[in-house]
Enzyme design. Structure first.
Site, mmCIF file in Angstrom:
data_model
loop_
_atom_site.group_PDB
_atom_site.id
_atom_site.type_symbol
_atom_site.label_atom_id
_atom_site.label_comp_id
_atom_site.label_asym_id
_atom_site.label_seq_id
_atom_site.Cartn_x
_atom_site.Cartn_y
_atom_site.Cartn_z
ATOM 1 N N GLU A 21 0.874 -1.186 0.000
ATOM 2 C CA GLU A 21 0.000 0.000 0.000
ATOM 3 C C GLU A 21 0.901 1.222 0.000
ATOM 4 O O GLU A 21 1.765 1.359 0.869
ATOM 5 C CB GLU A 21 -0.922 -0.036 1.221
ATOM 6 C CG GLU A 21 -1.873 -1.226 1.205
ATOM 7 C CD GLU A 21 -2.592 -1.383 -0.123
ATOM 8 O OE1 GLU A 21 -3.124 -0.377 -0.651
ATOM 9 O OE2 GLU A 21 -2.606 -2.496 -0.677
ATOM 10 N N CYS A 81 -1.774 9.317 4.033
ATOM 11 C CA CYS A 81 -1.829 8.913 2.626
ATOM 12 C C CYS A 81 -3.139 9.409 2.014
ATOM 13 O O CYS A 81 -3.232 9.627 0.818
ATOM 14 C CB CYS A 81 -1.711 7.405 2.505
ATOM 15 S SG CYS A 81 -2.917 6.542 3.493
#
Ligand code: NAP
Ligand code: MG
Length: 521
Positions: A292, A326
């Site tokens: 990720e 993020c």
């Protein structure tokens, strides 16, 4: 007979504290004092349950005042990383045979203990990575959620799985673990992502090496201690802090490593993916990589949006935890018809953001995580000043901690560097869109695809965004940050990663393989 899962209360998210209750405030103040009194403590490696002090240390500094050493973690050598792999290989032989019930029970106990010590964990995050009280509590609440959620998921996957019946045969499909994994989390959700990736791997029956981020190794050390305290057997979680480039490559490339669970930057994620794809001598499998990675997330504000709500959503998404999520909004794409109004109102809103030591509850924004982040974000701010019109911030605050002003740059071209590259700091670009078509085009013009949000009052625009806005987590008329476990399974498209959907029903499958067994009746 009722299964274990049916006897357990359904999963519910922890409520994040808003610190309106004076008892919570007092508890947090006490926890901050208590954690501070332990500054400078040493945290050893843990290999096969053995604590090992090394001469070389990783210093975890308080970014609000880097002269304060929050803790010193031992740093694993290559030999120690290899011995951790051996320990995990040995422990796998028994751990894989423990029942899902037993493995889940460890997670439930760990969740309960973390809940008891919640303010201490919150306080540690405030000092170790510079989170405000609310952000720290959100991170720890999410860590507890992951433990509770994945424990239930392991029980669900341990139940009989549906296969189509056929005459003359008995068929079953069971999920079994993969083997030894490398868990490599980032510092920005130093509690949640670290605990979540570790918990998911072990509750599925795997054993692991946990290599924490060098910026947040102390909280990982606390968590490893907590797992031992609740009785997770030796060798199941081996704690090997160390430099990514020194032991990271060795672990990732090792033939006994079956899977790598990584969250972090695109650069490191791609490097790991490449390294893991190469078959080492003696390796018997194709490694599984879950990576990720970064984001360049947009909030689109349509001409028919509630501008005040959009301003609020953008400000919170862009500057919560200093923009170091993020999922942070780093681009506001605003319809030309309301552009000037939006920019003016946002300027006023951002001016109200308080910046300072996050141990002080009055501060909304704290420091950025370390000196190299301060430097790289500052460089982007200078680039941004050339690529657009600075309307707020643009500089450092003070000289001690790594504090930056919340920075807003308007009139940015959709292809400018600050429109395209992940900055990972408190810097927002505002981009003007001619109309909704143009806004959608801009929203999809980066290599990333993590989160996004659309503010509009028009159902047809919502319908179009559902089709066209290419991100793993899409929101409407709300901020782009703050995904809840189970509620908003999380993960991105394109260069944002493998879309593992952490906190969702598909996540544990990434840590298991299915075995089908057929018996002639
Ligand atoms: P990072 O610099 O990529 O580091 C992530 C982890 O990788 C750290 O533990 C790091 O250890 C380790 N590492 C570095 N080089 C390695 C190597 N060669 N082999 C093995 N491991 C290595 O990322 P970060 O600064 O911690 O985190 C910020 C990034 O994470 C941002 O890009 C953000 O968007 C992304 N992120 C994504 C998600 C998501 O769900 N998509 C969630 C959170 C964060 P060291 O610290 O020792 O170098
Ligand atoms: Mg630190």
């Amino acid at each position: 007979m009722t299964s274990t899962l049916e006897r357990i209360a359904p999963f519910q998210n922890e409520v994040i504290k808003n610190f309106q209750d004076p008892a919570d405030v007092a508890a947090m103040e006490a926890a901050l004092a208590s954690v501070k009194s332990r500054f400078g403590a040493h945290y050893p490696l843990v290999i096969d349950g053995q604590k090992i002090e090394t001469e070389k240390k990783i210093r975890s500094l308080n970014p609000a005042d880097p002269s304060q050493v929050v803790g010193l973690t031992s740093s694993a050598s290559k030999e120690q990383a290899l011995s951790a792999i051996d320990a995990a290989v040995r422990a796998f032989e028994t751990w894989k045979k423990t029942s899902a019930q037993e493995r889940a029970a460890y997670l439930f106990k760990a969740a309960a203990l973390m809940r008891e010590r919640r303010f201490e964990y919150d306080a540690l995050l405030t000092y170790e990575v510079g989170k405000s009280w609310g952000e720290a509590d959100g991170d720890i609440a999410e860590a507890i959620d992951f433990l509770e959620f994945y424990a239930r998921e392991a029980l669900r996957y341990a139940q009989p799985q549906p296969v189509v019946p056929i005459a003359g045969e008995q068929n079953e499909l069971v999920y079994i673990p993969l083997g030894v994994g490398a868990i490599i989390p980032p510092w920005n959700f130093a509690g949640a992502i670290m605990a979540g990736m570790t918990a998911a791997a072990i509750v599925s029956g795997n054993t692991v090496l946990l290599k924490p981020s060098s910026d947040s190794a102390v909280i990982a050390a606390w968590f490893v201690d907590l797992l031992a305290e609740v009785g997770v057997p030796n060798g199941v979680v081996n704690f090997v802090p160390g430099s990514g480039s020194v032991i990271g490559d060795l672990i990732v490339a090792h033939p006994q490593i079956r899977f790598i669970s990584f969250t972090g930057s695109k650069e490191v994620g791609l490097h790991i993916n490449e390294l893991a794809a190469k078959t080492a001598p003696g390796q018997k499998w194709i490694k599984r990589v879950v990576a990720e990675m970064g984001g360049k997330d947009s909030i689109v504000v349509a001409g028919d949006a509630d501008v005040d709500a959009a301003v609020e959503g953008v400000a919170i998404s862009a500057f919560g935890f200093q923009g170091q999520k993020c999922s942070a909004c780093s681009r506001a794409i605003v319809d030309a018809s309301i552009y000037d109004e939006f920019v003016e109102k946002l300027k006023g809103r951002v001016a109200k953001i308080t910046v300072g030591d996050p141990a002080d509850r009055a501060n909304y924004m704290g420091p950025v995580v370390n000196e190299s982040a301060l430097k790289s974000i500052s460089e982007y701010i200078e680039i941004g000043k050339k690529e657009g019109r600075l309307i707020h911030g643009g500089g450092r605050i003070g000289e001690t901690g790594y504090f930056l002003e919340p920075t807003v740059i308007a009139d940015v071209d959709p292809m400018a560097r600050i429109s395209q590259e992940e900055i990972f700091g408190p810097v927002l670009a505002i981009i003007k869109a001619d109309d909704f078509d143009h806004a959608m085009e801009i929203a999809n013009n980066t290599e990333f695809g993590l989160t996004g949000s659309l503010y509009t009052s028009d159902e047809s625009k919502i319908a179009r965004a559902k089709e066209e806005f290419f991100v793993g987590n899409l929101y409407f008329n709300r901020k782009s940050t703050g995904a809840f476990v189970g509620v908003h399974p999380f993960g991105g498209f394109n260069m944002s990663g493998t879309d593992s959907k952490a906190g969702g029903r598909d996540y544990l499958l990434l840590f298991m393989q299915a075995k089908t067994m057929s018996r002639k009746a």
